[in-house]
Scaffold this active site. Sequence first.
Site, short mmCIF file in Angstrom:
data_model
loop_
_atom_site.label_atom_id
_atom_site.label_comp_id
_atom_site.label_asym_id
_atom_site.label_seq_id
_atom_site.Cartn_x
_atom_site.Cartn_y
_atom_site.Cartn_z
N HIS A 1 -9.49 0.95 4.94
CA HIS A 1 -8.20 1.12 5.63
C HIS A 1 -8.42 2.06 6.82
CE1 HIS A 1 -4.07 2.31 6.44
NE2 HIS A 1 -3.69 1.22 5.78
N LYS B 1 0.06 4.23 -0.31
CA LYS B 1 -0.60 5.40 0.27
C LYS B 1 -0.39 6.64 -0.63
CE LYS B 1 0.19 3.34 4.75
NZ LYS B 1 0.07 3.49 6.19
N SER C 1 3.40 -2.52 10.35
CA SER C 1 4.85 -2.51 10.57
C SER C 1 5.53 -3.82 10.19
CB SER C 1 5.16 -2.12 12.02
OG SER C 1 4.73 -0.80 12.27
N GLY D 1 2.34 1.92 10.69
CA GLY D 1 3.29 3.02 10.57
C GLY D 1 4.02 3.35 11.86
N GLU E 1 -6.78 4.45 7.87
CA GLU E 1 -6.55 5.87 7.57
C GLU E 1 -7.77 6.49 6.90
OE1 GLU E 1 -2.79 5.38 5.59
OE2 GLU E 1 -1.87 4.88 7.51
N ASN F 1 0.87 -1.18 0.00
CA ASN F 1 0.00 0.00 0.00
C ASN F 1 0.90 1.23 0.00
OD1 ASN F 1 -1.82 2.03 0.50
ND2 ASN F 1 -2.30 1.39 2.60
N GLU G 1 -5.39 -5.32 10.57
CA GLU G 1 -4.39 -4.28 10.77
C GLU G 1 -4.68 -3.55 12.07
OE1 GLU G 1 -2.39 -3.10 6.87
OE2 GLU G 1 -4.14 -1.82 7.08
C1 PEP Z 1 -0.76 -0.04 6.06
O1 PEP Z 1 -0.84 1.15 5.84
O2 PEP Z 1 -1.66 -0.79 5.64
C2 PEP Z 1 0.37 -0.54 6.81
C3 PEP Z 1 0.32 -1.76 7.24
O3 PEP Z 1 1.41 0.34 7.00
P1 PEP Z 1 2.85 0.00 7.66
O4 PEP Z 1 3.33 -1.29 7.04
O5 PEP Z 1 3.70 1.16 7.33
O6 PEP Z 1 2.61 -0.19 9.13
#
Ligand code: PEP
Length: 249
Positions: free
Chosen positions: A102, A13, A211, A179, A104, A11, A173
């Site tokens: 997601h 973003k 992460s 992040g 976000e 992703n 998630e």
């Molecule tokens: C994400 O945005 O779906 C995500 C898992 O980000 P990160 O791997 O940076 O934690």
Amino acid sequence: MTERKKLVAGNWKMNGLRADGLALAGELGRRMGSADASDKPRCAMLVCPPATLLASVAAMLAGSGIALGGQDCHPAPKGAFTGDLSAEMLADAGCSHVILGHSERRHGHGESDALVREKVAAARRAGLVPVVCVGETLEQRQAGAAWATVDAQLAASLPERAAEAGELIVAYEPVWAIGSGLAASLEDIAEMHAALRARLGAAVRILYGGSVNPGNAAAILALADVDGALVGGASLDAQAFWSIARSCP
Ligand code: PEP
């Protein structure tokens, strides 16, 4: 048991101007094209660039075996929705998948479960595979409500019998792991994925996200009910993303 090939999805973003995005996609495509069979990831791969890069990344990855996805879609097929993209537009740009719900978007744009559910239906209508994200906040986990939160999100974000109606991917998630550099523990991931498996059945791919990096990917991807990873930050680096994909057992 149903065979579920693992999937490592990136992703991107809101990252990537043309030069960086095309360099990243080009490097992934080059690795797929030049790696010996024994050096290729054993998993499927998916990248979800920003909308501005979809068409050019689609052209760059054509024939590579790496799939393309959007990061969101509107429920309607077309209309007066300034700034939005329909699932049909994503499919037209070369996407096979779309990330929906997601955190976000749930937290940053106030998206409700009901809206996510409409978007899942839209993705299906356009022939896209929905990648539906669920996950608890730190407060919810600390209150012992992680599963209750995720279970309620699932119930309200998925259309009736979604798992039987076509390919479906769910990404667990935990919001606090996204992040933050702090992935969930293997025990917590295993426990949540076992509960998700019991709820969703054997046909649904269940990804972990939060992460994931080249250092922790192998252990996470080896867990029984983890069918892959949704990767944010580390997917912006071709070597790191490739290494995560290569960690798939
Ligand atoms: C994400 O945005 O779906 C995500 C898992 O980000 P990160 O791997 O940076 O934690």
